[in-house]
Design a protein around this motif. Structure first.
Motif, PDB file in Angstrom:
ATOM      1  N   LEU A   1      82.069  -6.405  27.087  1.00 36.65           N
ATOM      2  CA  LEU A   1      80.936  -5.564  27.461  1.00 36.65           C
ATOM      3  C   LEU A   1      81.353  -4.098  27.595  1.00 36.65           C
ATOM      4  CD1 LEU A   1      77.984  -5.256  28.405  1.00 36.65           C
ATOM      5  CD2 LEU A   1      78.736  -5.907  30.712  1.00 36.65           C
ATOM      6  N   VAL A   2      82.625  -3.874  27.935  1.00 33.57           N
ATOM      7  CA  VAL A   2      83.111  -2.518  28.195  1.00 33.57           C
ATOM      8  C   VAL A   2      82.840  -1.582  27.021  1.00 33.57           C
ATOM      9  CG1 VAL A   2      85.186  -1.127  28.567  1.00 33.57           C
ATOM     10  CG2 VAL A   2      84.863  -3.259  29.846  1.00 33.57           C
ATOM     11  N   SER A   3      83.108  -2.043  25.805  1.00 38.64           N
ATOM     12  CA  SER A   3      82.958  -1.178  24.630  1.00 38.64           C
ATOM     13  C   SER A   3      81.503  -0.856  24.316  1.00 38.64           C
ATOM     14  CB  SER A   3      83.606  -1.835  23.408  1.00 38.64           C
ATOM     15  OG  SER A   3      82.960  -3.054  23.096  1.00 38.64           O
ATOM     16  N   LEU A   4      80.565  -1.609  24.887  1.00 39.67           N
ATOM     17  CA  LEU A   4      79.140  -1.375  24.656  1.00 39.67           C
ATOM     18  C   LEU A   4      78.530  -0.397  25.658  1.00 39.67           C
ATOM     19  CD1 LEU A   4      77.998  -5.046  23.972  1.00 39.67           C
ATOM     20  CD2 LEU A   4      78.380  -3.252  22.278  1.00 39.67           C
ATOM     21  N   LEU A   5      79.255  -0.117  26.723  1.00 40.63           N
ATOM     22  CA  LEU A   5      78.709   0.711  27.795  1.00 40.63           C
ATOM     23  C   LEU A   5      78.987   2.190  27.543  1.00 40.63           C
ATOM     24  CD1 LEU A   5      79.618  -1.552  30.853  1.00 40.63           C
ATOM     25  CD2 LEU A   5      77.382  -1.279  29.739  1.00 40.63           C
TER      26      LEU A   5
ATOM     27  N   ASN B   1      74.538  13.561  24.464  1.00 42.98           N
ATOM     28  CA  ASN B   1      75.243  14.740  24.976  1.00 42.98           C
ATOM     29  C   ASN B   1      76.107  14.424  26.194  1.00 42.98           C
ATOM     30  OD1 ASN B   1      74.043  16.493  23.057  1.00 42.98           O
ATOM     31  ND2 ASN B   1      72.178  16.588  24.305  1.00 42.98           N
ATOM     32  N   SER B   2      76.080  13.162  26.598  1.00 40.76           N
ATOM     33  CA  SER B   2      76.840  12.757  27.783  1.00 40.76           C
ATOM     34  C   SER B   2      77.932  11.772  27.383  1.00 40.76           C
ATOM     35  CB  SER B   2      75.910  12.111  28.811  1.00 40.76           C
ATOM     36  OG  SER B   2      76.635  11.615  29.913  1.00 40.76           O
ATOM     37  N   ASP B   3      79.044  11.830  28.076  1.00 45.26           N
ATOM     38  CA  ASP B   3      80.169  10.939  27.790  1.00 45.26           C
ATOM     39  C   ASP B   3      80.520  10.163  29.055  1.00 45.26           C
ATOM     40  OD1 ASP B   3      82.297   9.652  26.652  1.00 45.26           O
ATOM     41  OD2 ASP B   3      83.688  11.348  26.867  1.00 45.26           O
ATOM     42  N   ILE B   4      80.077   8.922  29.130  1.00 39.75           N
ATOM     43  CA  ILE B   4      80.382   8.079  30.288  1.00 39.75           C
ATOM     44  C   ILE B   4      80.966   6.760  29.806  1.00 39.75           C
ATOM     45  CG2 ILE B   4      78.596   9.054  31.763  1.00 39.75           C
ATOM     46  CD1 ILE B   4      76.887   6.562  31.127  1.00 39.75           C
ATOM     47  N   SER B   5      81.641   6.078  30.689  1.00 43.01           N
ATOM     48  CA  SER B   5      82.222   4.772  30.362  1.00 43.01           C
ATOM     49  C   SER B   5      82.401   3.981  31.648  1.00 43.01           C
ATOM     50  CB  SER B   5      83.568   4.943  29.642  1.00 43.01           C
ATOM     51  OG  SER B   5      84.499   5.617  30.479  1.00 43.01           O
ATOM     52  N   LEU B   6      82.863   2.760  31.476  1.00 45.40           N
ATOM     53  CA  LEU B   6      83.087   1.884  32.622  1.00 45.40           C
ATOM     54  C   LEU B   6      84.221   0.941  32.243  1.00 45.40           C
ATOM     55  CD1 LEU B   6      81.792   1.366  35.421  1.00 45.40           C
ATOM     56  CD2 LEU B   6      80.396  -0.406  34.348  1.00 45.40           C
ATOM     57  N   GLU B   7      85.118   0.690  33.152  1.00 50.10           N
ATOM     58  CA  GLU B   7      86.241  -0.197  32.858  1.00 50.10           C
ATOM     59  C   GLU B   7      86.331  -1.301  33.906  1.00 50.10           C
ATOM     60  OE1 GLU B   7      89.905   1.825  32.304  1.00 50.10           O
ATOM     61  OE2 GLU B   7      89.202   3.033  30.613  1.00 50.10           O
TER      62      GLU B   7
ATOM     63  N   PRO C   1      85.233   7.539  37.355  1.00 52.35           N
ATOM     64  CA  PRO C   1      86.528   6.908  37.034  1.00 52.35           C
ATOM     65  C   PRO C   1      87.357   6.547  38.256  1.00 52.35           C
ATOM     66  CG  PRO C   1      86.108   8.743  35.555  1.00 52.35           C
ATOM     67  CD  PRO C   1      85.033   8.799  36.615  1.00 52.35           C
ATOM     68  N   GLN C   2      87.201   7.295  39.334  1.00 53.35           N
ATOM     69  CA  GLN C   2      87.967   7.006  40.539  1.00 53.35           C
ATOM     70  C   GLN C   2      87.513   5.710  41.216  1.00 53.35           C
ATOM     71  OE1 GLN C   2      87.705  10.463  43.067  1.00 53.35           O
ATOM     72  NE2 GLN C   2      88.985  11.723  41.721  1.00 53.35           N
ATOM     73  N   CYS C   3      86.348   5.207  40.815  1.00 49.81           N
ATOM     74  CA  CYS C   3      85.811   3.985  41.424  1.00 49.81           C
ATOM     75  C   CYS C   3      85.996   2.751  40.533  1.00 49.81           C
ATOM     76  CB  CYS C   3      84.328   4.161  41.734  1.00 49.81           C
ATOM     77  SG  CYS C   3      83.970   5.504  42.894  1.00 49.81           S
ATOM     78  N   TYR C   4      86.529   2.932  39.321  1.00 46.84           N
ATOM     79  CA  TYR C   4      86.707   1.816  38.402  1.00 46.84           C
ATOM     80  C   TYR C   4      87.506   0.681  39.048  1.00 46.84           C
ATOM     81  CZ  TYR C   4      85.253   4.734  34.395  1.00 46.84           C
ATOM     82  OH  TYR C   4      84.562   5.518  33.510  1.00 46.84           O
ATOM     83  N   GLY C   5      87.093  -0.531  38.765  1.00 43.85           N
ATOM     84  CA  GLY C   5      87.839  -1.710  39.183  1.00 43.85           C
ATOM     85  C   GLY C   5      87.719  -2.064  40.648  1.00 43.85           C
ATOM     86  N   LYS C   6      86.818  -1.396  41.368  1.00 40.11           N
ATOM     87  CA  LYS C   6      86.663  -1.657  42.799  1.00 40.11           C
ATOM     88  C   LYS C   6      85.297  -2.272  43.070  1.00 40.11           C
ATOM     89  CE  LYS C   6      89.641   2.284  43.831  1.00 40.11           C
ATOM     90  NZ  LYS C   6      89.763   3.620  44.470  1.00 40.11           N
ATOM     91  N   SER C   7      85.299  -3.403  43.746  1.00 39.80           N
ATOM     92  CA  SER C   7      84.056  -4.136  44.001  1.00 39.80           C
ATOM     93  C   SER C   7      83.058  -3.305  44.792  1.00 39.80           C
ATOM     94  CB  SER C   7      84.367  -5.431  44.760  1.00 39.80           C
ATOM     95  OG  SER C   7      85.237  -6.267  44.019  1.00 39.80           O
ATOM     96  N   GLU C   8      83.552  -2.399  45.644  1.00 44.12           N
ATOM     97  CA  GLU C   8      82.650  -1.593  46.477  1.00 44.12           C
ATOM     98  C   GLU C   8      81.792  -0.636  45.656  1.00 44.12           C
ATOM     99  OE1 GLU C   8      86.422  -2.498  48.793  1.00 44.12           O
ATOM    100  OE2 GLU C   8      85.872  -1.838  46.775  1.00 44.12           O
ATOM    101  N   SER C   9      82.187  -0.388  44.411  1.00 43.10           N
ATOM    102  CA  SER C   9      81.431   0.546  43.564  1.00 43.10           C
ATOM    103  C   SER C   9      80.413  -0.187  42.685  1.00 43.10           C
ATOM    104  CB  SER C   9      82.398   1.347  42.680  1.00 43.10           C
ATOM    105  OG  SER C   9      83.054   0.504  41.743  1.00 43.10           O
TER     106      SER C   9
END
Length: 353
Positions: A299-303, A309-315, A82-90
């Motif tokens: 696409l965000v809601s599909l990721l 058993n894992s909870d991940i996401s991407l914004e 989450p700390q890397c969300y929205g940053k091109s470097e990630s």
């Protein structure tokens, strides 16, 4: 940025979950899972430049250029920290290519009909003449020339793909894997007859209530109607770029990808004053890079994680991918070429949740 009147845009839409029992291949357009490698290609799994975590595979697009002898695949990866969300470097985008002779050799000249959804493998570029470069077109003052915009796009599906040992990229165990979906493809010009689902209508309704303006009002004010209508139709947040973005995708809010080789990107936020100076030339041949595709907010809601058993996401808002105009490739190369991308955060992320 508005697209040219002659510009052809293809839309990628989620086309169902990929069954775990079914193999996919390099010619499968898909969301999530692990990337499928072209024969002879070796992938050193990418890591985040900010936190050094392994990057998760987001999308795979099979997109050969018509005038090129190469099979061609683009894979996009992102960090789920989450700390890397929205940053091109990630994020990282890799382009892989392989000659047909190499594929035939590696698969002992055996071909078979692909078993996955046919629409998931629609050609973005193959046999689409205005996305390739003839030898004559590559000779210009800059050494290359843009493709002829007047040629038609072929909508014919590729009937066969190469069969053989399923080759998927090795991925570190601790790197999250997104649930896999097929992507189907349609031309944006065909969306007039496309009907939104209840979910997409609900997204638009929520947007209109929140911003105090309807998409129809936005369309009317942008078409040059009375100034007082324009003032009434201005979105609450005052972001004209975002409003224009919403208007453009209103016919198909669930689109997860837009493709237009050497076309114009659709910005969700104000772009840099000089995009051409922001996007660096190819590090291998010094050719300018051109816009090729972008990932869309739906696409965000599909990721979500493939592991229950894992909870991940991407914004993100949109991810703009730029690739070498020459699509350069060194003969005998076995490693993907890293291209360039720009991540724009979504100014109203809740709309797509």
């Amino acid at each position: 940025m508005a697209t040219s009147i002659h510009e052809t845009v293809l839309i990628g839409i989620c086309d169902g979950v990929i069954d775990k029992k079914k193999n996919t291949s390099y010619c499968t357009n898909k969301i999530g899972a692990r990337p499928d490698l072209l024969p002879v290609i070796t992938l050193q799994h990418p890591s985040c430049a900010l936190c050094q975590r392994g990057l998760s595979h987001v999308v795979q697009v099979y997109c050969p250029l018509a005038a090129s002898p190469y099979h061609r695949t683009i894979n996009v990866f992102a960090c789920t920290n989450p700390q890397c969300y929205g940053k091109s470097e990630s994020w990282t985008v890799l382009r892989s290519q392989c000659l047909d002779d190499c594929i035939k050799s590696s698969q002992n000249n055996k071909t078979t009909a692909c078993t996955e959804s046919a629409m998931s493998r629609t050609d973005w570029c193959d046999e689409a003449d205005d996305w390739g470069m003839d030898e004559e077109e590559q000779v210009a003052e800059s050494g290359v020339q843009m493709p002829n915009e007047g040629n038609e796009i072929s909508s014919r599906l590729q009937e066969l793909c190469i069969d053989g040992d399923h080759q998927s990229a090795l991925q570190p165990i601790n790197v999250p894997v997104f649930q896999p979906f097929y992507m189907s493809v349609m031309e944006e010009s065909d969306l007039d007859g496309f009907h939104d689902t209840d979910h997409e209508n609900e997204l638009l309704r929520e947007y209109e209530e929140r911003e105090g303006v309807t998409v129809r009002e936005i369309q009317s004010c942008e078409s040059g109607e009375a100034q007082e209508e324009y003032e009434k139709a201005t979105a609450k947040h005052g972001d004209e770029v975002f409003t224009s973005f919403m208007k453009k995708i209103s016919l198909c809010p669930e689109q997860v990808l837009r493709y237009s080789w050497a076309g114009s990107p659709l910005f969700i936020a104000e772009p840099p004053s000089s995009v051409s100076q922001t996007v660096p030339c190819c590090a291998h041949c010094s050719s300018p890079r051109v816009f090729e595709l972008q990932l869309m907010p739906a696409l965000v809601s599909l990721l979500s994680s493939a592991d229950t058993n894992s909870d991940i996401s991407l914004e993100f808002g949109t991810v703009l991918v730029y690739t070498c105009r020459n699509s350069c490739w060194k003969s005998g190369s076995t490693f993907p070429v890293e291209e360039f991308l720009v991540v724009q955060p979504d100014p109203d992320q809740k709309l797509f949740k």
